[in-house]
Every structure is written in structure tokens, then in C-alpha cells.
Design a protein around this motif. Structure first.
Motif, PDB file in Angstrom:
ATOM      1  N   LEU A 179       0.838  -1.196   0.000  1.00 47.61           N
ATOM      2  CA  LEU A 179       0.000   0.000   0.000  1.00 47.61           C
ATOM      3  C   LEU A 179       0.870   1.243   0.000  1.00 47.61           C
ATOM      4  N   ASP A 180       1.901   1.231   0.824  1.00 49.45           N
ATOM      5  CA  ASP A 180       2.831   2.362   0.894  1.00 49.45           C
ATOM      6  C   ASP A 180       3.448   2.630  -0.473  1.00 49.45           C
ATOM      7  N   GLY A 181       3.855   1.559  -1.139  1.00 50.77           N
ATOM      8  CA  GLY A 181       4.490   1.713  -2.438  1.00 50.77           C
ATOM      9  C   GLY A 181       3.566   2.281  -3.492  1.00 50.77           C
ATOM     10  N   PHE A 182       2.295   1.899  -3.445  1.00 48.44           N
ATOM     11  CA  PHE A 182       1.356   2.362  -4.468  1.00 48.44           C
ATOM     12  C   PHE A 182       0.805   3.761  -4.171  1.00 48.44           C
ATOM     13  N   ILE A 183       0.757   4.127  -2.893  1.00 46.89           N
ATOM     14  CA  ILE A 183       0.227   5.450  -2.565  1.00 46.89           C
ATOM     15  C   ILE A 183       1.291   6.536  -2.716  1.00 46.89           C
ATOM     16  N   LEU A 188      16.557  -1.005  -9.284  1.00 48.35           N
ATOM     17  CA  LEU A 188      16.690  -2.452  -9.154  1.00 48.35           C
ATOM     18  C   LEU A 188      17.681  -2.803  -8.052  1.00 48.35           C
ATOM     19  N   SER A 189      18.819  -2.134  -8.032  1.00 51.59           N
ATOM     20  CA  SER A 189      19.803  -2.413  -6.981  1.00 51.59           C
ATOM     21  C   SER A 189      19.244  -2.042  -5.611  1.00 51.59           C
ATOM     22  N   ASP A 190      18.412  -0.989  -5.568  1.00 52.91           N
ATOM     23  CA  ASP A 190      17.846  -0.542  -4.301  1.00 52.91           C
ATOM     24  C   ASP A 190      16.840  -1.556  -3.753  1.00 52.91           C
ATOM     25  N   VAL A 191      16.024  -2.130  -4.636  1.00 48.38           N
ATOM     26  CA  VAL A 191      15.084  -3.175  -4.199  1.00 48.38           C
ATOM     27  C   VAL A 191      15.844  -4.332  -3.567  1.00 48.38           C
ATOM     28  N   LEU A 192      16.880  -4.782  -4.237  1.00 45.19           N
ATOM     29  CA  LEU A 192      17.675  -5.911  -3.740  1.00 45.19           C
ATOM     30  C   LEU A 192      18.347  -5.570  -2.412  1.00 45.19           C
ATOM     31  N   TYR A 193      18.836  -4.333  -2.315  1.00 43.58           N
ATOM     32  CA  TYR A 193      19.479  -3.892  -1.071  1.00 43.58           C
ATOM     33  C   TYR A 193      18.485  -3.891   0.086  1.00 43.58           C
ATOM     34  N   TRP A 194      17.269  -3.389  -0.157  1.00 40.65           N
ATOM     35  CA  TRP A 194      16.293  -3.310   0.929  1.00 40.65           C
ATOM     36  C   TRP A 194      15.805  -4.683   1.356  1.00 40.65           C
ATOM     37  N   PHE A 236       9.156   3.356  -3.258  1.00 40.14           N
ATOM     38  CA  PHE A 236       8.535   2.125  -3.776  1.00 40.14           C
ATOM     39  C   PHE A 236       9.537   0.983  -3.776  1.00 40.14           C
ATOM     40  N   SER A 237      10.785   1.259  -4.179  1.00 37.38           N
ATOM     41  CA  SER A 237      11.805   0.208  -4.171  1.00 37.38           C
ATOM     42  C   SER A 237      12.070  -0.264  -2.750  1.00 37.38           C
ATOM     43  N   MET A 238      12.107   0.679  -1.809  1.00 33.17           N
ATOM     44  CA  MET A 238      12.291   0.320  -0.405  1.00 33.17           C
ATOM     45  C   MET A 238      11.120  -0.534   0.069  1.00 33.17           C
ATOM     46  N   THR A 239       9.911  -0.100  -0.303  1.00 33.83           N
ATOM     47  CA  THR A 239       8.707  -0.811   0.105  1.00 33.83           C
ATOM     48  C   THR A 239       8.659  -2.216  -0.476  1.00 33.83           C
ATOM     49  N   LEU A 240       8.962  -2.323  -1.759  1.00 34.62           N
ATOM     50  CA  LEU A 240       8.946  -3.626  -2.414  1.00 34.62           C
ATOM     51  C   LEU A 240       9.977  -4.551  -1.789  1.00 34.62           C
ATOM     52  N   GLY A 241      11.176  -4.015  -1.542  1.00 37.70           N
ATOM     53  CA  GLY A 241      12.221  -4.821  -0.912  1.00 37.70           C
ATOM     54  C   GLY A 241      11.844  -5.250   0.487  1.00 37.70           C
ATOM     55  N   GLN A 242      11.290  -4.337   1.279  1.00 36.61           N
ATOM     56  CA  GLN A 242      10.895  -4.662   2.642  1.00 36.61           C
ATOM     57  C   GLN A 242       9.737  -5.652   2.661  1.00 36.61           C
ATOM     58  N   THR A 243       8.824  -5.526   1.695  1.00 36.04           N
ATOM     59  CA  THR A 243       7.704  -6.456   1.610  1.00 36.04           C
ATOM     60  C   THR A 243       8.196  -7.876   1.365  1.00 36.04           C
ATOM     61  N   LEU A 244       9.057  -8.014   0.368  1.00 39.24           N
ATOM     62  CA  LEU A 244       9.607  -9.331   0.060  1.00 39.24           C
ATOM     63  C   LEU A 244      10.409  -9.868   1.240  1.00 39.24           C
ATOM     64  N   ALA A 245      11.148  -8.983   1.903  1.00 38.85           N
ATOM     65  CA  ALA A 245      11.953  -9.396   3.060  1.00 38.85           C
ATOM     66  C   ALA A 245      11.069  -9.917   4.188  1.00 38.85           C
ATOM     67  N   VAL A 250      23.834  -9.592  -5.476  1.00 36.52           N
ATOM     68  CA  VAL A 250      23.224  -9.242  -6.768  1.00 36.52           C
ATOM     69  C   VAL A 250      23.063  -7.723  -6.880  1.00 36.52           C
ATOM     70  N   ALA A 251      22.746  -7.065  -5.756  1.00 36.97           N
ATOM     71  CA  ALA A 251      22.619  -5.599  -5.756  1.00 36.97           C
ATOM     72  C   ALA A 251      23.918  -4.940  -6.197  1.00 36.97           C
ATOM     73  N   ALA A 252      25.052  -5.473  -5.729  1.00 34.64           N
ATOM     74  CA  ALA A 252      26.358  -4.929  -6.106  1.00 34.64           C
ATOM     75  C   ALA A 252      26.601  -5.068  -7.606  1.00 34.64           C
ATOM     76  N   ILE A 253      26.258  -6.215  -8.143  1.00 36.11           N
ATOM     77  CA  ILE A 253      26.464  -6.473  -9.571  1.00 36.11           C
ATOM     78  C   ILE A 253      25.614  -5.529 -10.416  1.00 36.11           C
ATOM     79  N   VAL A 254      24.381  -5.320  -9.992  1.00 36.00           N
ATOM     80  CA  VAL A 254      23.473  -4.429 -10.736  1.00 36.00           C
ATOM     81  C   VAL A 254      23.958  -2.982 -10.684  1.00 36.00           C
ATOM     82  N   PHE A 255      24.311  -2.503  -9.484  1.00 34.01           N
ATOM     83  CA  PHE A 255      24.689  -1.097  -9.347  1.00 34.01           C
ATOM     84  C   PHE A 255      25.982  -0.771 -10.100  1.00 34.01           C
ATOM     85  N   ALA A 256      26.792  -1.772 -10.358  1.00 32.04           N
ATOM     86  CA  ALA A 256      28.031  -1.546 -11.111  1.00 32.04           C
ATOM     87  C   ALA A 256      27.745  -1.024 -12.521  1.00 32.04           C
TER      88      ALA A 256
END
Length: 465
Positions: A77-81, A259-265, A396-405, A433-439
């Protein structure tokens, strides 16, 4: 000279007032991130000390738990609002500015909803409590978004130069970690109040005390910063929300960052949610030690803030961020082995705290500054300021990452000690994977775009000449 000094003093004052707001919402966010699952999914040791079960426990469907589903819904909800609020903030035409009106409105409800999340209508396990938690957590995330989305959009607007931007990111990183450390004080304060109030109400009273402190902090920038003076007369965006979202996600550099931020979160949320369990179940300490080890982590991290600030200005942000991702992998992998090989528990605790502290210093400062660069470069190329939408997308990336976590952690941790160790290993993989993406982030192109743009008023001056 005197005028320049006064201007610099005013800028620094605003940056510091802004950082106090970060302290406030970091406390509230930390309480939910670190203690919600711990409170509603109590361990045997917590139950033996008088804690109660309020919601349905265990796996209820397809490997999912009630607390996992509820927290996931809240994050989604946080991510969509966030895009909706960002669009309203970007287009706001209030005399107070585009961000401050939202912050003033949301600060008190945000703090109150943090407390309400831990209050159940039925004194024991009940489906009614499941529903109450769902509703209160949804309201928590709505108020969080109302405050934090406009708040974060002020970062590139207050930090107009690379130096100011890195300094501001450093300040808010310091207050973020202090706020998160204060959130870990819950069990320490709770222990002092428990003899008088009991295990449940002492916890709730502690949350209430910290929420009051957080509200005061969040109101400091809301009433202390004159947005029109500090940020200038930014032209409200006229782009509709849907189109603004599409434009934001079409930015290639932002795609890499996102993408790297989602993985990081995913990785950092699993680590932070698991920390009380790692300390109590794997190392064998009392839960009050959670604050001690996080405080050690924070102090060591703060030691590295000044070097990170200096190195980022000299070496660039990209190299340091990639380094930090890899270093976090080491910290998470070590965490998975806690309590093994006959090594004393205190050694494990100190080792994990010190290893995690270094990448925390880097990733606490630089991602916000990187996103500010991307947002500014996009504004230069597109001719329109949509900072709110970029930071909403980051949320949204933070929210998505935290949701999956949360889904992963609450499901994996049902396997006991093996599950706790597995969560740390899963966090390691996501961070790698986050490191590889952010590179793949094109920092030279982004900074080149910013450097090539004329300073505010420069083009007009040349035309007048």
C-alpha cells in the motif's frame, strides 16, 4: 564576503534542521521494522516473561504467516500510494511551498499510528486482532508516505551543489542511525517499566514515549524551514501522475538504481528484522543486548562518516557504493554462523556489529545523494522538476524490498535456529546481486549532465549582456 558567509550559514542551518526531521521518522520506521514481527510473533523466552499472543500464529497458507501477509500488504500500500502523494506534492501551489504543508499535516498522525499498531482490542489471540492490526498498519503506512515522500523530495532542493548534497546526505544518515538506535531502545526502556506495567503495557508505553519524541523532531523542519526561501520558487509540475511515473521509470540510470535498491532493501530489512533473533536465539543474549550491539554498530559507523564524505567527493559515489554492497555480504555471511565453532557469544556480537558498521556508513549516506544527482540530471534534460516522483519511486523500491523481506523472513524463520541462519544467507545473496546491478550505473554521464548545465540565472545574465 559577509553576505556570502550569511548565506552559507543559512544553508547549513536548514540542512541541520532538515536532519532533525530524519531523526524523528527514523525512530518510527525503526520501531515498526525492528519490533513489529518480534512483538506479534513472540519467541518462547518472551512468552515466559509475560508477553501475550494477540494474532494467529504459524503458517496459515502456502508457507505464509498472518503477520507476514499483513506487513506485506502494508508495504505494498505504501508503495502504491507514494506516487499519488508525490504527484500532489510536485504540483502543490501552497504559499508555504510544495513539501512543507504535507509535513506539517502528517507528523502527528504518523506518530500516533505507530503507537496504535501495537494496541489490540482483544486481550489475547483473536481474529479481531488480525483485522485491527491490518487496519492500523495500513493507516501507519499512509501517514508515513504523507510525511516522508515530500520530506525526501526536499533533499535535491535543499542541496543545490554537490558539496551541499553530500553534506546533507551525511547529516540525515547520522540522524537516521541515531533514530534507528533509539528504536532499538524499546526493550531497554520496556525493561524499566515492566515491573509496574507488565510485559505488554510496558512495551506499548515505551513505543508511546518514543513516538512523542519522534513527533517533536518531525515538526522541527516542518516549522523551522522556510521552503520558499531555502529552495527558491520551484515551478509546480503540470505532468499527470501516470505520465510522471512512466517518465521516471524510463530513466535508464534510475532503472539501475531502482533495481539495486530493491535488492538492497530485501537484504538490509532481513538483517534488521532478524537482529533481535540473532542476538537472543543464536548468541544466547537477553533481548536488551540488541540495543547494545546496534549502538556499537552505530558508533563504529559514525567513525567512518567523515572519511566516506571526503572519499565520495574525491573518488565518486559509485565505487564506494559497490564496495559497501560487497562488504555487507561478508557481514551477513558471518551473521549466519553466529554461535558456532566454540567462539564466545560476545565475540560474535562485536564481530557482526563492526563488520556491518562500515558498509552502513557508506549506504547510509550515498544512495540519497546518487538519487539526487539522477533527479537533477533528469530535470536538466526534461526541463521539469519532478523530485517528488523520483523519491516516491525510491520509496517504492524500499517498500517492495521490505515487503519481500518480511514475507521471506517470517516464512523462513518458522524453522527455528536453522531458519534464522538461513535468513542471513538469503540476505547475503540479495546484497551480492545488488552490487552487480549497481556496477552498471553511469555516474560519469549523470554528473556530466549536471556540470554542463548553466548555474541558476546564468543564461539569463548572458542574454542580458
Amino acid at each position: 564576503m559577509g553576505k556570502t558567509k550569511a548565506v552559507r550559514s543559512g544553508i547549513e542551518r536548514n540542512l541541520r534542521l532538515f536532519a532533525v526531521g530524519q531523526l524523528g521518522w527514523a525512530i518510527l520506521s525503526g520501531i515498526i521494522s525492528n519490533w513489529l514481527v518480534y512483538y506479534y510473533m513472540p519467541s518462547e523466552s518472551m512468552l515466559s516473561q509475560g508477553m501475550k499472543i494477540f494474532i494467529t500464529q504459524g503458517v496459515v497458507f502456502a508457507g505464509l504467516t498472518v503477520i507476514g501477509v499483513i506487513t506485506a500488504c502494508g508495504r505494498l500500500l505504501d508503495g502504491f500510494i507514494d506516487p499519488f502523494i508525490a504527484s500532489k506534492s510536485d504540483s502543490c501551489k501552497s504559499p508555504l511551498g510544495r513539501r512543507i504543508p504535507f509535513m506539517r499535516f502528517a507528523a502527528v498522525p504518523f506518530g500516533l499510528m505507530t503507537l496504535v499498531v501495537f494496541i489490540s482490542p482483544v486481550d489475547g489471540e483473536s481474529p479481531v486482532n488480525n483485522i485491527a492490526l491490518f487496519v492500523s498498519l495500513m493507516l501507519f503506512y499512509i501517514t508515513l508516505s504523507l510525511y516522508c515522500t515530500p520530506f525526501n523530495a526536499l533533499i535535491p532542493e535543499l542541496g543545490r551543489s554537490q558539496e551541499d548534497r553530500i553534506n546533507l546526505s551525511t547529516y540525515i544518515s547520522v540522524t537516521y542511525f541515531i533514530g534507528t538506535a533509539m528504536a532499538y531502545l524499546v526493550t531497554a526502556i520496556d525493561g524499566l517499566l515492566e515491573p509496574a506495567l507488565g510485559a505488554v503495557w510496558s512495551f506499548r508505553a515505551t513505543v508511546g514515549i518514543l513516538a512523542l519524541v519522534a513527533i517533536i523532531c518531525m515538526l522541527v523542519p516542518a516549522f523551522g524551514i522556510d521552503e520558499k526561501t531555502a529552495c527558491g520558487e520551484a515551478v509546480p509540475s503540470s505532468t499527470p501522475m501516470g505520465e510522471s511515473v512512466v517518465r521516471t521509470f524510463k530513466n535508464r540510470d534510475f532503472q539501475v538504481f531502482e533495481l539495486s535498491d530493491v535488492l538492497y532493501w530485501v537484504s538490509i530489512t532481513m538483517f534488521q528484522t532478524g537482529l533481535p533473533y540473532y542476538i537472543t536465539e543464536l548468541m544466547g543474549f537477553d533481548d536488551s543486548m540488541t540495543f547494545i550491539f546496534f549502538a556499537l554498530m552505530t558508533v563504529v559507523s559514525l567513525v567512518f562518516y567523515a572519511p566516506v564524505n571526503v572519499m565520495a567527493k574525491r573518488l565518486g559515489k559509485k565505487k564506494l557504493v559497490v564496495f559497501a554492497f560487497f562488504f555487507f555480504c561478508v557481514a551477513f555471511a558471518v551473521t549466519s554462523a553466529c554461535g558456532q565453532f566454540g567462539i564466545p557469544a560476545m565475540v560474535w556480537g562485536v564481530l557482526v556489529a563492526v563488520l556491518a558498521a562500515i558498509p552502513m556508513a557508506v549506504l547510509g549516506i550515498l544512495p540519497q545523494a546518487v538519487l539526487a544527482d539522477i533527479a537533477e540530471a533528469d530535470a536538466i534534460e526534461a526541463g521539469e522538476h519532478r523530485e517528488g516522483m523520483f523519491y516516491a519511486a525510491r520509496t517504492f523500491s524500499m517498500t517492495l524490498g521490505q515487503t519481500l523481506a518480511m514475507i521471506l523472513f517470517t516464512s523462513i524463520s518458522t524453522m527455528g535456529q536453522f531458519g534464522y541462519r538461513a535468513t542471513a544467507l538469503v540476505a547475503t545473496v540479495f546484497c551480492l546481486v545488488a552490487a552487480i546491478v549497481f556496477a552498471r550505473y553511469r555516474e560519469d554521464r549523470v554528473l556530466g549532465t549536471i556540470a554542463a548545465a548553466p548555474a541558476p540565472g546564468e543564461s539569463g545574465k548572458k542574454e542580458g549582456e
